[in-house]
Design an enzyme around this catalytic site. Sequence first.
Site: not given
Length: 156
Positions: A52, A47-49
Site C-alpha cells: 500500500a 507485506s500488505c502495508d
Amino acid sequence: MIDVNDTIDLNFPVRFVENGEKREGSFSELITRPTVVSVYMRNNTSSCDKQAKQLQVVAKELDTAGFGIIALSKDTPGSHLKYASKHELSFPLVSDPEHAFAKATQSLVEKKMYGKTFLGPTRSAYLIEPGGKVLGVVEKVDSAAHAEQLRELVGS
C-alpha cells in the site's frame, strides 16, 4: 490467470472507500481511465502495508500520466476507511470478500495456512482500461518494490 488483451467483466457490485467515504457501486464505475488494480491480502499486515505504501509513492506520478489506482482486498469498508486514514492513501480501496475480481481475472488459487486449505486471490496487479480490456499484468507483486513494478507496467 487472465492474459494481456483479454477482456474481463467488470460489472459486479462492490463496496469501497474513496476520499474518506464508504460507497457502493459497480466495479466498472471505478475504471474511468486506464487503471492499475493492485490486489493484496489484508489490511495491517507487514507485506500488505509495504504494498500500500508503494502504491502511494507512485500514485501522483501515475495520476499525472493519466492512470488511476485501485487497491483491492477482502477487508470490510470500515477496515479500509481506517487503513486509508492511517496510511494517508489517496486512491480507492475496494472490499471484495467474495473474490469477484479474482474470479473475473481467473486468479483464485488454492492456499494453505495453519494446516487449512482455502481459496484466495493471488497478490497481483492489473492494468485495465474502461470496458475491461487488460493492458498489462504483474503476476507476482513484490511488496517492497511495487512502485517500480507499476512504473514498468504503465511504461513510464
